[in-house]
Write a protein that holds these residues in place. Structure first.
Motif, PDB file in Angstrom:
ATOM      1  N   PHE A  42       0.818  -1.216   0.000  1.00  0.00           N
ATOM      2  CA  PHE A  42       0.000   0.000   0.000  1.00  0.00           C
ATOM      3  C   PHE A  42       0.855   1.272   0.000  1.00  0.00           C
ATOM      4  O   PHE A  42       0.327   2.369  -0.159  1.00  0.00           O
ATOM      5  CB  PHE A  42      -0.928   0.021   1.214  1.00  0.00           C
ATOM      6  CG  PHE A  42      -2.016  -1.014   1.148  1.00  0.00           C
ATOM      7  CD1 PHE A  42      -3.063  -0.888   0.243  1.00  0.00           C
ATOM      8  CD2 PHE A  42      -1.983  -2.127   1.971  1.00  0.00           C
ATOM      9  CE1 PHE A  42      -4.065  -1.844   0.171  1.00  0.00           C
ATOM     10  CE2 PHE A  42      -2.978  -3.085   1.902  1.00  0.00           C
ATOM     11  CZ  PHE A  42      -4.022  -2.952   1.001  1.00  0.00           C
ATOM     12  N   ALA A  46      -0.299   5.145  -1.226  1.00  0.00           N
ATOM     13  CA  ALA A  46      -0.520   6.019  -0.077  1.00  0.00           C
ATOM     14  C   ALA A  46       0.401   7.241  -0.136  1.00  0.00           C
ATOM     15  O   ALA A  46      -0.041   8.373   0.118  1.00  0.00           O
ATOM     16  CB  ALA A  46      -0.296   5.249   1.227  1.00  0.00           C
TER      17      ALA A  46
ATOM     18  N   SER B 189      -7.211   3.182   1.016  1.00  0.00           N
ATOM     19  CA  SER B 189      -5.895   3.548   1.527  1.00  0.00           C
ATOM     20  C   SER B 189      -5.482   4.939   1.031  1.00  0.00           C
ATOM     21  O   SER B 189      -5.035   5.791   1.807  1.00  0.00           O
ATOM     22  CB  SER B 189      -4.892   2.484   1.079  1.00  0.00           C
ATOM     23  OG  SER B 189      -3.583   2.952   1.196  1.00  0.00           O
ATOM     24  N   GLY B 220      -5.559   0.544   4.344  1.00  0.00           N
ATOM     25  CA  GLY B 220      -5.571  -0.468   3.291  1.00  0.00           C
ATOM     26  C   GLY B 220      -5.583  -1.873   3.867  1.00  0.00           C
ATOM     27  O   GLY B 220      -6.327  -2.744   3.415  1.00  0.00           O
TER      28      GLY B 220
END
Lengths: 106, 234
Positions: A42, A46, B189, B220
Motif C-alpha cells: 500500500f 498512499a 488507503s 488499506g
C-alpha cells in the motif's frame, strides 16, 4: 561555488544517502514479519495520495476549492483522463494541456 | 536478458521523464534565482539527486536559513525514501554492495514506483536489478540535463515558479495513482492518506506526509481484512 555552498551540498548529499541506502543494505539481511511485507504494497499509492492532496487543494497553504485554483480542477480532470484512457503518457500530456488552458481561461 | 531488463527499465520510466523534466527545469531556474551559484545548483542535482528536497533547499537558501536547518529539513523531507528502501529490500537480498550502494543513491519516487511494480510482477527473472539500473540511469541523466537547461534559462528569465510547470509532477503522480484506485482496499488507503495529509499539512518539514502514508497503509490493511475474510474462516 562558495565554501558555504560546498558544505550545504555535502550535508544534503550525506543525509539523503543515509535515508536511502542503509535500509536497503540492512533490512535485506533481516527477515521481516509477513504482516509488514503485506502492508508494504500500500506504500506507493498512499505516498502518492499524501503528496497529491495538499498540492491540489492547498496550493498556497490554505484550503482553496474555488474554480480559479487550477491545481484541483485540472487534477480532477487528469484523474478522469487517466481512468478512461488507461495510458500514463496520454494522461500526463492531456492533463498538463488542460491545466495550462484552464489557468489561461481564468 | 540483462540488456532486455535494462531497456525495459528505461522504457517503463519514459512517461515519468515527461513529468519530471519541467521539474528539473524549474529547479535549475529557481536555484539560480534564489542566490545559489550555477555550480552549487548543478552539484546538488548530481550528488543529492532528490527533487523535492532540492526545491525546498533552494527556497530556504534564498531566505537565508542556516545550513543546519536546510540539511535537517532535507533529512526529514527525504525520510520517505527509507520506506521505499524497506519495500524493495526483500527483493534485493542477493545483491552485493557494489549494486546496493549505487541503486540506493539513485532511489527516487519515480524509480521506486516502476521498480516496485517490476519486482511484484509474477515472473522469476533474476535480473530485475538491471531494470532498476535502467530506470535509475534514465532518471539521473534526465535530471542532470534539465537542471542545466533550467540554470541557463533561469539566468535570463525571472520568476520561474510562475510558469505553471509545477503541475507536471502533480499530473504524473495522478497518472500513476489512478490504476490502483480500481481496487477497493487501495482506493480506501489512498483516500485516508489524502485526508490525513490535508489535516496535517500544517506540521513542519512535511512530517504530515510520513504520518499520512502510514495512515493510508493501515487503512488499506484493515479494508483488505474486511473485504476478504481470513482463509481459515472460508
Amino acid at each position: 561555488m562558495t565554501f558555504q555552498e560546498l558544505l550545504l551540498v555535502c550535508g544534503m548529499a550525506a543525509v539523503t544517502f543515509l535515508v536511502r541506502w542503509p535500509v536497503l543494505a540492512l533490512v535485506s539481511r533481516i527477515p521481516l514479519p509477513p504482516i509488514v511485507l503485506d502492508g508494504m504494497k500500500f506504500i506507493p499509492s498512499a505516498v502518492l495520495a499524501a503528496i497529491l492532496a495538499p498540492a491540489m487543494f492547498l496550493p498556497d497553504g490554505t484550503l482553496d476549492l474555488r474554480p480559479t485554483n487550477a491545481y484541483w480542477v485540472a487534477g480532477l480532470a487528469s484523474a478522469l483522463i487517466g481512468w478512461y484512457s488507461r495510458n500514463l503518457l496520454t494522461t500526463i500530456v492531456a492533463g498538463m494541456a488542460f491545466f495550462l488552458i484552464w489557468r489561461w481561461l481564468w | 536478458m540483462r540488456r532486455q531488463e535494462f531497456w525495459a527499465g528505461i522504457r517503463a520510466t519514459f512517461p515519468l521523464l515527461v513529468g519530471t523534466t519541467p521539474f528539473g527545469l524549474i529547479f535549475g531556474a529557481l536555484a539560480v534565482n534564489s542566490g545559489l551559484s550555477a555550480g552549487a545548483a548543478a552539484a546538488m542535482s548530481a550528488f543529492v539527486f532528490a527533487g523535492s528536497s532540492q526545491f525546498i533547499a533552494a527556497k530556504l537558501f534564498g531566505s537565508d536559513a542556516s545550513l543546519w536547518i536546510i540539511v535537517l529539513t532535507t533529512l526529514v523531507v527525504n525520510l520517505r525514501h527509507s520506506l521505499y528502501s524497506a519495500t524493495l529490500a526483500p527483493h534485493m537480498k542477493h545483491l552485493p554492495q557494489r549494486w546496493l550502494v549505487p541503486l540506493g543513491f539513485w532511489l527516487t519516487d519515480e524509480s521506486f514506483l516502476v521498480v516496485d511494480k517490476r519486482y511484484r510482477s509474477g515472473d522469476r527473472s533474476p535480473f530485475k536489478h538491471w531494470f532498476f539500473l535502467g530506470s535509475a540511469t534514465a532518471m539521473y541523466a534526465n535530471w542532470q540535463l534539465w537542471t542545466w537547461v533550467g540554470i541557463l534559462a533561469g539566468q535570463r528569465l525571472p520568476n520561474p515558479a510562475g510558469w505553471g510547470l509545477d503541475f507536471a509532477l502533480v499530473v504524473t503522480f495522478i497518472g500513476m495513482l489512478v490504476p490502483d484506485l480500481r481496487s477497493r482496499p487501495f482506493a480506501a488507503s489512498a483516500l485516508s492518506a489524502a485526508l490525513t495529509a490535508l489535516l496535517l499539512a500544517g506540521l513542519p518539514n512535511r512530517l504530515g506526509l510520513m504520518v499520512a502514508t502510514l495512515a493510508g497503509v493501515a487503512t488499506g490493511m484493515v479494508m483488505e481484512q474486511k473485504l476478504q475474510p481470513p482463509k481459515e474462516l472460508q
